[in-house]
Write a protein that holds these residues in place. Structure first.
Motif, PDB file in Angstrom:
ATOM      1  N   ASP A 277      69.803  75.958  44.486  1.00  0.00           N
ATOM      2  CA  ASP A 277      69.954  76.176  43.045  1.00  0.00           C
ATOM      3  C   ASP A 277      70.007  77.662  42.720  1.00  0.00           C
ATOM      4  OD1 ASP A 277      70.108  73.528  42.495  1.00  0.00           O
ATOM      5  OD2 ASP A 277      68.060  73.321  41.745  1.00  0.00           O
ATOM      6  N   THR A 304      63.205  75.427  38.206  1.00  0.00           N
ATOM      7  CA  THR A 304      63.573  74.016  37.998  1.00  0.00           C
ATOM      8  C   THR A 304      62.354  73.116  37.860  1.00  0.00           C
ATOM      9  OG1 THR A 304      63.758  73.732  40.378  1.00  0.00           O
ATOM     10  CG2 THR A 304      65.801  74.192  39.185  1.00  0.00           C
ATOM     11  N   LEU A 347      70.424  75.460  32.242  1.00  0.00           N
ATOM     12  CA  LEU A 347      70.835  74.049  32.114  1.00  0.00           C
ATOM     13  C   LEU A 347      72.092  73.968  31.248  1.00  0.00           C
ATOM     14  CD1 LEU A 347      67.414  72.198  31.555  1.00  0.00           C
ATOM     15  CD2 LEU A 347      68.719  72.427  33.689  1.00  0.00           C
ATOM     16  N   THR A 352      72.379  71.711  37.532  1.00  0.00           N
ATOM     17  CA  THR A 352      71.767  70.392  37.737  1.00  0.00           C
ATOM     18  C   THR A 352      70.635  70.587  38.738  1.00  0.00           C
ATOM     19  OG1 THR A 352      74.021  69.558  37.667  1.00  0.00           O
ATOM     20  CG2 THR A 352      72.321  67.970  38.222  1.00  0.00           C
TER      21      THR A 352
END
Ligand code: NAD
Ligand code: USQ
Length: 402
Positions: A277, A304, A347, A352
């Motif tokens: 990410d 996250t 986001l 995701t």
């Protein structure tokens, strides 16, 4: 876009450079190699067998046909070379990973504190001054840290960089404005990220430099789709007591049969993000540079999920059969805290989140087991204590008052 990746030989920088290149950006890595020299200073090596930078980029070219340039330069010292590089390359974006990033390393001794301040603040300031001197409209994307907010339990989800405050003006009428969230750095390293914020605020207001400051949580994992394409592209994995971060350390400890080293009660709650990410966030930040105002720094929380250290230890123990050891904490930090943070902006740009529960833990356990023979277990303990009280609690000798 033309993108300079400062610190592109490091744990976050290398896979980010590959990800940007894989998505069609023209990438040049700038790195002084200091991190590999710090490995030598500490007598440690990455769990994974990382190759020299020149071999890494050659392998990337062989595998993909894409070319990544490399420049050896010390951001904190080689100012004229930096100006020349910006003038020649004319980047659309500069991603700045090139700082000393370990809190324990920054607290080891007076010389480590001074190095961390010198390196990080001079590096960031040199970059900003050079962007202004060259007249480039380059978007600066900086890797900051969630640690700037501090770890006091607060009854709000941490906002993204700014706090909206209302106070009575001189007529007693309410006045509202956004201020940088008050910082509470917990180490000299985190202090440099707090001070970086003021440099950014100044250069945005005074010179209109477009800046995104990514307040990133603790990164875990090691491989991305790109680094997994060839053995020579493998990413760094730190497990030692200075540079290893908590979840990756637990995974390696489990792989070599070392008890999991929880500091104190393990009630510390921290923000996390998987390296897969991280690289996506960097690309999203770079590609949305046109949305960044020339007078206000864009701050995005690059996280996250949040976890308590003890919960992570119990999860790794349950997954691997490891035992958990509760040790005197070498750090001056709250024993327990709550933490929740907003991450709406990333986001909104399309991130995701990859969560701990989505199976990647097993991938990391496999990597830790695969390279377990490279682990020097004598380098696992955290010996860097924050002050004399913590040194006494952990049994480390005092370094005395200087
Ligand atoms: P790293 O130590 O693996 O990589 C940093 C790279 O920057 C190294 O290759 C090093 O040689 C280079 N570098 C350092 N000082 C330099 C200088 N003066 N000139 C040129 N090159 C220099 O660290 P990382 O984990 O990849 O972290 C990258 C950035 O992300 C740091 O700014 C760090 O604060 C931030 N960050 C990391 C994490 C994490 O968990 N790893 C979490 C939040 C934020
Ligand atoms: N901890 C343990 N056992 C260990 C190692 C750490 O209990 O073996 C505890 C620490 O005491 C601390 C927490 O785990 O309470 C996190 O420590 P860490 O070393 O994983 O992370 P930290 O020092 O905060 O630094 C790392 C990166 C830094 C980044 C930061 C993001 O090294 O570059 O800025 O994570 S954040 O934590 O959100 O500020």
């Amino acid at each position: 876009m033309r993108v300079l990746v400062l610190g592109g030989d490091g744990f976050c920088g290398w896979p980010s450079a590959l990800h940007l290149s894989a998505h069609g950006h023209h990438v040049t890595i700038v790195d002084s190699g200091v991190r590999r020299r710090i490995d030598d200073e500490l007598g440690v090596q990455s769990l994974t067998p990382i190759r020299p930078l020149a071999e890494r980029v050659r392998a990337w070219h062989e595998v993909t046909g894409n070319t990544i340039g490399t420049v050896a330069l010390d951001l904190a010292r080689d100012y004229d070379e930096l100006v020349d590089l910006l003038t020649t390359e004319r980047p659309d974006a500069v991603v700045h990973f090139a700082e000393q990033r370990a809190a324990p390393y920054s607290m080891k001794s007076p010389s480590h504190k001074r190095y961390t301040i010198d390196n990080n603040l001079n590096g960031t300031h040199n970059l900003l001054a050079a962007v202004v001197q060259t007249g480039l409209d380059a978007h600066v994307v900086h890797l900051g840290t969630m640690g700037v907010y501090g770890y006091e339990s607060v009854p709000v989800d941490l906002p993204e960089g700014y706090l909206t405050v209302t106070y009575p003006d001189r007529n007693g009428d309410p006045h509202t404005r956004d201020i940088l969230y008050p910082t509470q750095p917990g180490s000299v390293y985190h202090l440099t990220k707090s001070l970086d914020q003021l440099l950014f605020q100044f250069y945005a207001r005074n010179d209109g430099v477009r800046i995104t400051d990514l307040h990133q949580g603790i990164v875990w994992g090691t491989q991305t789709d790109d680094t997994a394409r060839d053995g020579r592209l493998i990413n760094r994995f730190d497990y030692d007591g200075d540079y290893g971060t908590v979840l990756n350390r637990f995974l390696v400890q489990a792989a070599v049969g070392h008890p999991l080293t929880v500091h104190g009660t393990g009630g510390q709650t921290r923000a996390f993000i998987n390296i897969r990410d991280t690289v996506r966030c960097i690309r999203l930040a770079v590609e949305s540079g046109s949305e960044v105002s020339a007078s206000r720094v864009r701050v995005m929380n690059q996280v996250t999920e949040t976890h308590r250290v003890t919960d992570l230890a119990e999860l790794v123990a349950a997954t691997t059969g490891a035992t958990v050891a509760y040790l005197p904490n070498p750090r001056a930090e709250a024993d327990e805290n709550d933490l929740d943070a907003r991450n709406d902006q990333l986001l909104g740009l399309g991130l995701t989140p990859t969560r701990l529960a989505t199976g990647l833990l097993t991938e990391s356990v496999d990597i830790a087991q695969k390279y377990a023979t490279r682990v020097d277990t004598s380098r696992i303990p955290c010996t860097s204590a924050w002050n004399d009280t913590r040194r006494a609690a952990t049994g480390e000798p005092s370094i005395g008052r200087r």
